[in-house]
Enzyme design. Structure first.
Site, mmCIF file in Angstrom:
data_model
loop_
_atom_site.group_PDB
_atom_site.id
_atom_site.type_symbol
_atom_site.label_atom_id
_atom_site.label_comp_id
_atom_site.label_asym_id
_atom_site.label_seq_id
_atom_site.Cartn_x
_atom_site.Cartn_y
_atom_site.Cartn_z
ATOM 1 N N ASP A 119 -2.673 6.162 12.142
ATOM 2 C CA ASP A 119 -1.877 5.402 11.195
ATOM 3 C C ASP A 119 -0.581 6.170 10.966
ATOM 4 O O ASP A 119 -0.578 7.217 10.309
ATOM 5 C CB ASP A 119 -2.667 5.241 9.887
ATOM 6 C CG ASP A 119 -1.892 4.498 8.806
ATOM 7 O OD1 ASP A 119 -0.658 4.338 8.946
ATOM 8 O OD2 ASP A 119 -2.519 4.090 7.807
ATOM 9 N N HIS A 132 1.322 5.026 6.827
ATOM 10 C CA HIS A 132 0.995 5.597 5.517
ATOM 11 C C HIS A 132 1.154 7.111 5.521
ATOM 12 O O HIS A 132 1.231 7.729 6.575
ATOM 13 C CB HIS A 132 -0.440 5.195 5.135
ATOM 14 C CG HIS A 132 -0.586 3.715 4.942
ATOM 15 N ND1 HIS A 132 -1.065 2.880 5.919
ATOM 16 C CD2 HIS A 132 -0.274 2.936 3.888
ATOM 17 C CE1 HIS A 132 -1.047 1.633 5.472
ATOM 18 N NE2 HIS A 132 -0.573 1.632 4.246
ATOM 19 N N SER A 162 0.816 -1.215 0.000
ATOM 20 C CA SER A 162 0.000 0.000 0.000
ATOM 21 C C SER A 162 0.858 1.276 0.000
ATOM 22 O O SER A 162 0.395 2.326 -0.455
ATOM 23 C CB SER A 162 -0.936 -0.009 1.207
ATOM 24 O OG SER A 162 -0.209 -0.257 2.392
#
Ligand SMILES: *[C@@H]1O[C@H](CO)[C@@H](O)[C@H](O)[C@H]1NC(C)=O
Ligand SMILES: *[C@@H]1O[C@H](CO)[C@@H](O)[C@H](O)[C@H]1NC(C)=O
Ligand SMILES: *[C@@H]1O[C@H](CO)[C@@H](O)[C@H](O)[C@H]1NC(C)=O
Ligand SMILES: *[C@@H]1O[C@H](CO)[C@@H](O)[C@H](O)[C@H]1NC(C)=O
Ligand SMILES: *[C@@H]1O[C@H](CO)[C@@H](O)[C@H](O)[C@H]1NC(C)=O
Ligand SMILES: *[C@@H]1O[C@H](CO)[C@@H](O)[C@H](O)[C@H]1NC(C)=O
Length: 425
Positions: free
Chosen positions: A397, A400, A158
């Protein structure tokens, strides 16, 4: 988080505490979620596409280093400029970002931190300035011209998908609406610039080699299994691709050991570093046997750092990347960034017959504790709720990145190497 400061330095740094596991899983499952989005998030996307039409004519200013091409060739060839050593600067004469959340219709909700409620926007405004030179001005048309009749493919997890989204956003405003398209054919996503017959693609392969995480949705983070010597299921889709950009890290870093197989031998727990080396060697063998160095180029992105433990840059604190609004100034290297993995990448690439250029973006990204999506993102296809956002210790998070943001710089560097790198053809 699960690691205490005292034991941290000598222990394997798990980058996927339980709370984050769901986010990584989301990485794969998004392939499905986006096409079946809820009423609210689809409306959101439509709104952005709509406002994009109005924005399209506004040319985004960008006055970097000029177009003195030989300077960039020389800088990369004679080693006079290490573009990975430098500083983040705020420079109004050469502003960032190069696009906005509103201008790019292809950004996914995972990365649009401002729309998702992030109150500060300084994180978008830093430009990476290598000490010894300038990065060239990012010229989307020049890049597209160099990709004419070619395919550029980002392969990985990702984080790599975010870099791909960033690249799409960096070029798409130079192309009229009717001359570009986006297609999803899992595990691929394909952006086409039709007049150039050029594609910018993403290929989901979080371990690069085959694994039970390859399926878009049917896998379990806690039960991962990797086939260290099998790659053909994926690599047959990479054959003949003109520019390959690989990345793989965070999925390996769940536990100190990982279940894996070699050949038909039984499943066994391998030391992660050992397993990573074996997987890279499998990739290396494929590159050496199939890549034509005269017509193809390959890059490997070094690991993307995480900012999960704020005591690392602010001793005594007990948070994470949440609420961090400025980069780290002092020299900094997080314990989540494994030197052993870095060494494995360097050793393996050095041993190859073909040239694979390592883009060592780890250090420059280490400074950017402010660049992560934090609580301004989604999980399992849904924006974090107000309640979840008020629990950053569980929900932030710190793996990311927001876009526009740090991955744009990775692409500015990739751009420099693509256009001016030593193995240009
Ligand atoms: C390398 O190239 C740059 C740009 O042309 C030049 O300024 C520099 O002097 C060169 N350095 C060496 C060591 O040749
Ligand atoms: C378009 O690009 C593809 C993929 O790079 C290539 O195989 C094909 O030959 C190109 N088409 C033309 C008409 O050049
Ligand atoms: C994995 O192997 C390396 C040496 O190859 C060693 O330094 C490291 O401590 C091992 N990791 C674990 C978790 O055993
Ligand atoms: C490997 O698989 C076994 C059997 O499913 C499991 O008990 C063990 O915890 C797994 N090891 C790791 C490191 O995930
Ligand atoms: C990447 O750069 C960092 C420092 O900036 C260095 O410690 C590391 O060894 C480099 N990695 C490789 C594989 O060259
Ligand atoms: C790899 O790169 C080196 C240094 O840039 C160059 O001398 C060499 O010819 C390249 N090899 C191939 C196979 O392209």
């Amino acid at each position: 988080m699960t690691t205490s400061p005292a034991s941290g330095h000598h222990r394997f740094q798990t980058l996927v505490p339980l709370a984050l596991a769901a986010i990584l899983l989301l990485g794969a499952s998004r392939l499905k979620i986006e096409s079946s989005c809820s009423k609210t998030s689809c409306k959101h996307v439509l709104q952005r596409v709509f406002s994009f039409t109005a924005m399209h004519k506004t040319k985004i200013r960008n006055d970097d280093g000029g177009d003195d091409e030989h300077i960039y060739h020389d800088a990369l060839r004679n080693g006079s400029c290490n573009v990975f050593e430098g500083a983040w600067v705020l420079d109004e004469s050469n502003p960032r970002p190069l696009y906005t959340e509103e201008s790019c219709p292809y950004l996914t909700t995972q990365v649009t931190c401002l729309s998702n409620g992030r109150p500060d926007s300084l994180y978008q405004k830093w430009r990476w300035k290598p000490h010894a030179c300038q990065l060239p001005r990012f010229d989307a048309l020049k890049l597209l011209e160099s990709l004419r009749n070619k395919r550029l493919m980002f392969i990985g997890d990702s984080l790599q998908r975010t870099q791909w989204e960033s690249m799409v956003c960096l070029v798409e405003s130079a192309i009229p609406d009717s001359k570009k398209s986006m297609t999803k054919i899992p595990p691929r996503r394909i952006f086409m610039a039709e007049e150039y017959n050029a594609s910018i693609e993403f290929y989901w392969a979080p371990f690069l080699v085959e694994s039970n995480a390859d399926h878009a949705t049917k896998h379990h983070v806690q039960k991962r299994q990797v086939k260290l010597d099998s790659i053909s299921k994926h690599s047959k889709n990479w054959e003949g691709v003109d520019v390959l950009v690989f990345e793989s890290y965070v999925w390996w870093m769940n536990k100190p050991l990982i279940n894996a197989t070699i050949g038909s031998l039984e499943m066994k727990e391998y030391n992660v570093t050992t397993a990573y080396r074996l997987a890279l060697q499998t990739l290396g063998k494929w590159l050496d046997s199939t890549m034509n160095p005269l017509t193809q180029k390959a890059f490997f992105m070094s690991l993307s750092p995480t900012h999960i433990w704020s005591w690392e840059w602010n001793s005594g604190s007990n948070g994470n990347c949440f609420n961090e609004a400025t980069p780290i100034q002092a020299p900094y290297w997080g314990i989540g960034s494994s030197h052993q993995i870095m060494d494995a990448v360097r050793d393996t690439l050095q041993d190859l017959k073909v040239n694979v250029t390592l883009l060592n973006i780890t250090q420059l990204s280490e400074y950017r504790k402010d660049g992560h999506t934090s609580v301004y993102t989604e999980r399992q296809g849904k924006l974090l709720t107000f309640e979840q956002r008020s629990q950053p210790e569980i929900y932030a998070d710190c793996v990311h990145w927001c876009l526009p943001g740090v991955p744009d710089t990775w692409n500015e560097i990739l751009y420099m190497y693509l256009l001016y790198g030593p193995s240009r053809h």
